[in-house]
Design a protein around this motif. Structure first.
Motif, PDB file in Angstrom:
ATOM      1  N   CYS A  32       0.808  -1.154  -0.077  1.00 53.57           N
ATOM      2  CA  CYS A  32      -0.129  -0.238  -0.014  1.00 53.57           C
ATOM      3  C   CYS A  32       1.182   1.232  -0.021  1.00 53.57           C
ATOM      4  CB  CYS A  32      -0.970  -0.038   1.251  1.00 53.57           C
ATOM      5  SG  CYS A  32      -0.439   0.538   2.667  1.00 53.57           S
ATOM      6  N   PRO A  33       0.271   2.695  -0.612  1.00 53.16           N
ATOM      7  CA  PRO A  33       1.247   3.601  -0.706  1.00 53.16           C
ATOM      8  C   PRO A  33       1.277   4.034   1.005  1.00 53.16           C
ATOM      9  CG  PRO A  33      -0.920   3.637  -1.861  1.00 53.16           C
ATOM     10  CD  PRO A  33      -0.931   2.624  -1.021  1.00 53.16           C
ATOM     11  N   VAL A  34       2.493   4.743   1.117  1.00 49.72           N
ATOM     12  CA  VAL A  34       2.890   5.278   2.437  1.00 49.72           C
ATOM     13  C   VAL A  34       3.960   6.408   2.295  1.00 49.72           C
ATOM     14  CG1 VAL A  34       4.643   3.630   2.737  1.00 49.72           C
ATOM     15  CG2 VAL A  34       3.745   4.807   4.875  1.00 49.72           C
ATOM     16  N   SER A  35       3.792   7.465   3.037  1.00 48.96           N
ATOM     17  CA  SER A  35       4.521   8.321   3.011  1.00 48.96           C
ATOM     18  C   SER A  35       4.862   9.231   4.341  1.00 48.96           C
ATOM     19  CB  SER A  35       3.993   9.685   2.006  1.00 48.96           C
ATOM     20  OG  SER A  35       2.772   9.924   2.712  1.00 48.96           O
ATOM     21  N   LEU A  36       6.063   9.486   4.459  1.00 48.37           N
ATOM     22  CA  LEU A  36       6.519  10.290   5.484  1.00 48.37           C
ATOM     23  C   LEU A  36       6.463  11.575   5.385  1.00 48.37           C
ATOM     24  CD1 LEU A  36       9.789   8.188   6.933  1.00 48.37           C
ATOM     25  CD2 LEU A  36       7.734   8.529   8.115  1.00 48.37           C
ATOM     26  N   LEU A  37       5.836  12.380   6.105  1.00 47.30           N
ATOM     27  CA  LEU A  37       6.070  14.025   6.133  1.00 47.30           C
ATOM     28  C   LEU A  37       6.432  14.621   7.438  1.00 47.30           C
ATOM     29  CD1 LEU A  37       2.084  14.112   4.985  1.00 47.30           C
ATOM     30  CD2 LEU A  37       4.131  14.265   3.461  1.00 47.30           C
ATOM     31  N   GLU A  38       7.340  15.434   7.201  1.00 51.25           N
ATOM     32  CA  GLU A  38       8.347  15.848   8.566  1.00 51.25           C
ATOM     33  C   GLU A  38       7.740  17.281   8.500  1.00 51.25           C
ATOM     34  OE1 GLU A  38      12.006  15.125   7.200  1.00 51.25           O
ATOM     35  OE2 GLU A  38      12.201  13.130   8.407  1.00 51.25           O
ATOM     36  N   CYS A  39       7.929  17.698   9.874  1.00 59.15           N
ATOM     37  CA  CYS A  39       7.640  19.029  10.096  1.00 59.15           C
ATOM     38  C   CYS A  39       8.890  19.388  11.016  1.00 59.15           C
ATOM     39  CB  CYS A  39       6.369  19.186  11.061  1.00 59.15           C
ATOM     40  SG  CYS A  39       4.944  18.560  10.588  1.00 59.15           S
ATOM     41  N   ALA A  40       9.119  20.844  10.893  1.00 57.93           N
ATOM     42  CA  ALA A  40      10.390  21.363  11.560  1.00 57.93           C
ATOM     43  C   ALA A  40      10.064  21.195  12.917  1.00 57.93           C
ATOM     44  CB  ALA A  40      10.630  22.585  11.140  1.00 57.93           C
ATOM     45  N   ASP A  41      11.128  20.925  13.891  1.00 62.90           N
ATOM     46  CA  ASP A  41      10.910  20.861  15.064  1.00 62.90           C
ATOM     47  C   ASP A  41      11.418  22.293  15.845  1.00 62.90           C
ATOM     48  OD1 ASP A  41      13.715  20.240  14.654  1.00 62.90           O
ATOM     49  OD2 ASP A  41      13.883  18.726  16.092  1.00 62.90           O
ATOM     50  N   GLU A  42      10.947  22.705  16.891  1.00 57.30           N
ATOM     51  CA  GLU A  42      11.228  23.937  17.668  1.00 57.30           C
ATOM     52  C   GLU A  42      12.537  23.459  18.594  1.00 57.30           C
ATOM     53  OE1 GLU A  42      10.109  27.308  17.628  1.00 57.30           O
ATOM     54  OE2 GLU A  42       9.845  26.548  15.496  1.00 57.30           O
ATOM     55  N   GLU A  53       7.592  25.106  27.166  1.00 56.42           N
ATOM     56  CA  GLU A  53       7.327  23.763  26.484  1.00 56.42           C
ATOM     57  C   GLU A  53       6.026  23.878  25.791  1.00 56.42           C
ATOM     58  OE1 GLU A  53       7.959  20.719  29.535  1.00 56.42           O
ATOM     59  OE2 GLU A  53      10.194  21.123  29.285  1.00 56.42           O
ATOM     60  N   ARG A  54       4.907  24.235  26.623  1.00 57.55           N
ATOM     61  CA  ARG A  54       3.623  24.328  25.598  1.00 57.55           C
ATOM     62  C   ARG A  54       3.588  25.269  24.525  1.00 57.55           C
ATOM     63  NH1 ARG A  54       1.195  26.368  29.972  1.00 57.55           N
ATOM     64  NH2 ARG A  54       1.164  28.310  29.090  1.00 57.55           N
ATOM     65  N   LYS A  55       4.430  26.286  24.389  1.00 57.58           N
ATOM     66  CA  LYS A  55       4.453  27.185  23.311  1.00 57.58           C
ATOM     67  C   LYS A  55       5.295  26.238  22.089  1.00 57.58           C
ATOM     68  CE  LYS A  55       4.127  30.655  20.761  1.00 57.58           C
ATOM     69  NZ  LYS A  55       3.039  30.553  19.727  1.00 57.58           N
ATOM     70  N   ILE A  56       6.210  25.564  22.576  1.00 56.66           N
ATOM     71  CA  ILE A  56       6.837  24.657  21.656  1.00 56.66           C
ATOM     72  C   ILE A  56       6.067  23.596  21.147  1.00 56.66           C
ATOM     73  CG2 ILE A  56       8.762  23.065  21.194  1.00 56.66           C
ATOM     74  CD1 ILE A  56      10.542  24.801  23.313  1.00 56.66           C
ATOM     75  N   ARG A  57       5.231  23.026  21.819  1.00 56.62           N
ATOM     76  CA  ARG A  57       4.201  21.983  21.447  1.00 56.62           C
ATOM     77  C   ARG A  57       2.914  22.550  20.712  1.00 56.62           C
ATOM     78  NH1 ARG A  57       4.807  20.053  26.656  1.00 56.62           N
ATOM     79  NH2 ARG A  57       3.158  21.142  27.381  1.00 56.62           N
ATOM     80  N   GLU A  58       2.536  23.789  20.829  1.00 58.34           N
ATOM     81  CA  GLU A  58       1.625  24.300  20.044  1.00 58.34           C
ATOM     82  C   GLU A  58       2.537  24.842  18.629  1.00 58.34           C
ATOM     83  OE1 GLU A  58       0.376  27.741  22.331  1.00 58.34           O
ATOM     84  OE2 GLU A  58      -0.803  26.545  23.851  1.00 58.34           O
ATOM     85  N   THR A  59       3.419  25.340  18.554  1.00 55.78           N
ATOM     86  CA  THR A  59       4.050  25.618  17.459  1.00 55.78           C
ATOM     87  C   THR A  59       4.177  24.357  16.546  1.00 55.78           C
ATOM     88  OG1 THR A  59       5.111  27.792  18.389  1.00 55.78           O
ATOM     89  CG2 THR A  59       6.063  26.682  16.183  1.00 55.78           C
ATOM     90  N   GLU A  60       5.006  23.324  17.209  1.00 63.03           N
ATOM     91  CA  GLU A  60       4.915  22.244  16.392  1.00 63.03           C
ATOM     92  C   GLU A  60       3.433  21.375  15.882  1.00 63.03           C
ATOM     93  OE1 GLU A  60       9.230  20.480  18.273  1.00 63.03           O
ATOM     94  OE2 GLU A  60       7.313  19.794  18.916  1.00 63.03           O
ATOM     95  N   GLY A  61       2.481  21.707  16.769  1.00 66.16           N
ATOM     96  CA  GLY A  61       1.285  21.300  16.534  1.00 66.16           C
ATOM     97  C   GLY A  61       0.664  21.822  15.334  1.00 66.16           C
ATOM     98  N   GLU A  62       0.744  23.208  15.226  1.00 66.92           N
ATOM     99  CA  GLU A  62       0.352  23.974  14.060  1.00 66.92           C
ATOM    100  C   GLU A  62       0.926  23.449  12.739  1.00 66.92           C
ATOM    101  OE1 GLU A  62       1.286  27.954  14.920  1.00 66.92           O
ATOM    102  OE2 GLU A  62      -0.275  28.065  16.626  1.00 66.92           O
ATOM    103  N   ARG A  63       2.050  23.090  12.810  1.00 61.89           N
ATOM    104  CA  ARG A  63       2.873  22.572  11.646  1.00 61.89           C
ATOM    105  C   ARG A  63       2.372  21.234  11.380  1.00 61.89           C
ATOM    106  NH1 ARG A  63       8.577  24.294  13.668  1.00 61.89           N
ATOM    107  NH2 ARG A  63       8.467  26.549  13.605  1.00 61.89           N
ATOM    108  N   ILE A  64       1.967  20.410  12.263  1.00 66.44           N
ATOM    109  CA  ILE A  64       1.513  18.997  11.941  1.00 66.44           C
ATOM    110  C   ILE A  64       0.193  19.052  11.617  1.00 66.44           C
ATOM    111  CG2 ILE A  64       0.311  16.853  13.275  1.00 66.44           C
ATOM    112  CD1 ILE A  64       2.945  17.174  15.575  1.00 66.44           C
ATOM    113  N   LEU A  65      -0.766  19.838  11.852  1.00 61.78           N
ATOM    114  CA  LEU A  65      -2.068  19.961  11.572  1.00 61.78           C
ATOM    115  C   LEU A  65      -2.109  20.739  10.304  1.00 61.78           C
ATOM    116  CD1 LEU A  65      -3.850  21.406  14.817  1.00 61.78           C
ATOM    117  CD2 LEU A  65      -4.297  19.135  13.885  1.00 61.78           C
ATOM    118  N   GLN A  66      -1.400  21.589   9.713  1.00 60.43           N
ATOM    119  CA  GLN A  66      -1.150  22.061   8.393  1.00 60.43           C
ATOM    120  C   GLN A  66      -0.928  20.691   7.320  1.00 60.43           C
ATOM    121  OE1 GLN A  66       1.762  24.672   8.167  1.00 60.43           O
ATOM    122  NE2 GLN A  66       0.515  26.209   9.180  1.00 60.43           N
ATOM    123  N   LYS A  67      -0.410  19.474   7.871  1.00 62.60           N
ATOM    124  CA  LYS A  67      -0.224  18.244   6.867  1.00 62.60           C
ATOM    125  C   LYS A  67      -1.339  17.207   6.877  1.00 62.60           C
ATOM    126  CE  LYS A  67       4.455  19.000   6.634  1.00 62.60           C
ATOM    127  NZ  LYS A  67       4.928  19.432   5.626  1.00 62.60           N
TER     128      LYS A  67
END
Length: 150
Positions: A32-42, A53-67
């Motif tokens: 089956c098709p599979v892909s890895l999508l990377e987001c920048a870490d803070e 730490e919460r702000k870092i998780r939120e920033t990374e979370g926004e990047r995740i949700l865009q994918k």
């Protein structure tokens, strides 16, 4: 299911992880098709406050949700998620493959974990252990379990 997507924070730095990941991707892609999508870490400063730490998780979370697309079925890897034995995991994956019309998306957070917004977006949470693993290693573990279950 159209495709399995794995959304991850950060890049793989160690060759031994990259080699293992490539090995399992080849096995899965035969079925089956599979892909890895990377987001920048803070970057996380030493002795970061809980607010930082919460702000870092939120920033990374926004990047995740865009994918993630609105119609994707999302499984967040979380220490508080559901545990499966191998047979139950294989049954769960078969069921998801049948019932999920769109993409099946697994989300692996960064070193501080996932933001509340990502956990709220997830359709379910999955845990491979009560222990904490490096997020690079979790890619390898997840891919090995996907290869085994497909």
């Amino acid at each position: 299911m159209k495709e399995i997507k794995i959304v991850c924070v950060g890049k793989i730095k160690e060759k031994y992880f990259s080699d293992g990941i490539d090995y399992y991707l080849k096995i899965i892609r035969k079925k089956c098709p599979v892909s890895l999508l990377e987001c920048a870490d803070e970057p996380t400063p030493d002795k970061a406050s809980p607010a930082e730490e919460r702000k870092i998780r939120e920033t990374e979370g926004e990047r995740i949700l865009q994918k993630i697309n609105r119609e994707d079925y999302v499984i967040a890897l979380s220490i508080n998620g559901k545990h499966y034995d191998t047979a139950s995991w294989q049954k769960r994956m078969s069921l998801l493959a049948e019932k999920t019309a769109d993409n099946l998306v697994f989300v692996i957070g960064g070193s501080l974990g996932l933001s509340e917004s990502v956990l709220k977006r997830a359709d379910e949470e999955l845990s491979f252990s009560a222990m904490t693993f490096p997020h690079q290693m979790m890619r390898l573990i997840l891919l090995e379990q996907l290869a085994r279950s497909i």
